[in-house]
Write a protein that holds these residues in place. Structure first.
Motif, mmCIF file in Angstrom:
data_model
loop_
_atom_site.group_PDB
_atom_site.id
_atom_site.type_symbol
_atom_site.label_atom_id
_atom_site.label_comp_id
_atom_site.label_asym_id
_atom_site.label_seq_id
_atom_site.Cartn_x
_atom_site.Cartn_y
_atom_site.Cartn_z
ATOM 1 N N LEU A 40 0.814 -1.206 0.000
ATOM 2 C CA LEU A 40 0.000 0.000 0.000
ATOM 3 C C LEU A 40 0.849 1.258 0.000
ATOM 4 O O LEU A 40 0.449 2.294 -0.529
ATOM 5 N N ALA A 78 -3.598 5.022 -0.026
ATOM 6 C CA ALA A 78 -4.016 4.455 1.260
ATOM 7 C C ALA A 78 -4.727 5.475 2.142
ATOM 8 O O ALA A 78 -4.894 5.249 3.338
ATOM 9 N N LYS A 103 -6.425 -0.601 -2.661
ATOM 10 C CA LYS A 103 -6.243 0.603 -1.841
ATOM 11 C C LYS A 103 -7.588 1.170 -1.395
ATOM 12 O O LYS A 103 -7.757 1.539 -0.230
#
Length: 233
Positions: A40, A78, A103
């Motif tokens: 991420l 993220a 995400k």
């Protein structure tokens, strides 16, 4: 992490709402756990998350009045900077958009778990016409040249609103190269605001762009077109 956040936010001059530091710590912990199994973010330690993600994003709150504003975070990854802004300024009405499903899934699940109010959208912003000129403020920490980023972000901002593009400190040449595109999209460059991230020797910049008039209807184009032939004079 909480001590870093509280001291850093105080240094930035940001008032911390009750429970916000704890919520950001919980967000950071979930990010580190998720990052162990899926990529991420490149930052993989608590100090880095606190300083280089959370405090970096928080600095935007000193550049404009976000209170009660409708805010869109484009290419949010993220959740940065949008979710951090939402936690620290809870009356923001936040929408985040990202084209990477893992995400947006992480952000949606984490916001639901931590009672963070936000609309989380998966997709390409230029393919979501319902978002056009709905927002008071657009923010983006996405990695794209400013002339490309402007065509994705400015069409979503109302006339009179602002777009903040988060960049490195040496972005003046990139900003100059994007001036034609920004004007064509209905905006003007208000300035470049540089800031230091507390507890580090890192300096970042936010390019501040004002939306002066509606974006012409032919923009934004498809991303492949934008990337292949950015708006340049």
């Amino acid at each position: 992490m909480e001590d870093i956040l509280r001291s850093g936010l105080a240094e930035l001059g940001i008032d911390v709402p009750p429970g916000a530091a704890e919520t950001l710590c919980a967000y950071g912990q979930r990010l580190l756990e998720a990052n162990a199994v899926t990529n991420l973010t490149a930052i993989r330690d608590k100090n880095g998350v606190a300083r280089l993600h959370f405090l970096d994003c928080a600095a935007l709150l000193k550049l404009a009045d976000f209170a009660g504003r409708r805010v869109i975070d484009i290419g949010s990854g993220a959740g940065f900077p949008g979710v951090v802004l939402q936690v620290l300024q809870p009356d923001i009405r936040l929408t985040t958009v990202d084209s990477v499903r893992k995400k947006t899934d992480f952000v949606r699940e984490t916001c639901a778990s931590l009672d963070i109010e936000a609309e989380i959208l998966w997709g390409r912003v230029e393919e979501l016409p319902r978002l056009r000129e709905r927002f008071d403020i657009a923010v983006s920490r996405a990695v794209a040249e400013l002339d490309v980023l402007a065509e994705l972000c400015l069409p979503q901002v109302k006339p009179g609103g602002l777009f903040f593009a988060m960049k490195g400190p040496d972005c003046a040449e990139e900003v100059g190269a994007a001036e034609f595109a920004i004007k064509a999209l209905g905006g003007r460059i208000r300035g470049i605001e540089r800031y230091a991230i507390p507890g580090t020797d890192v300096t970042h910049a936010a390019v501040v762009i004002e939306k002066q008039k509606p974006t012409p209807p032919q923009y934004p184009r498809r991303f492949a077109q934008i990337k292949k032939k950015p708006l340049r004079g």
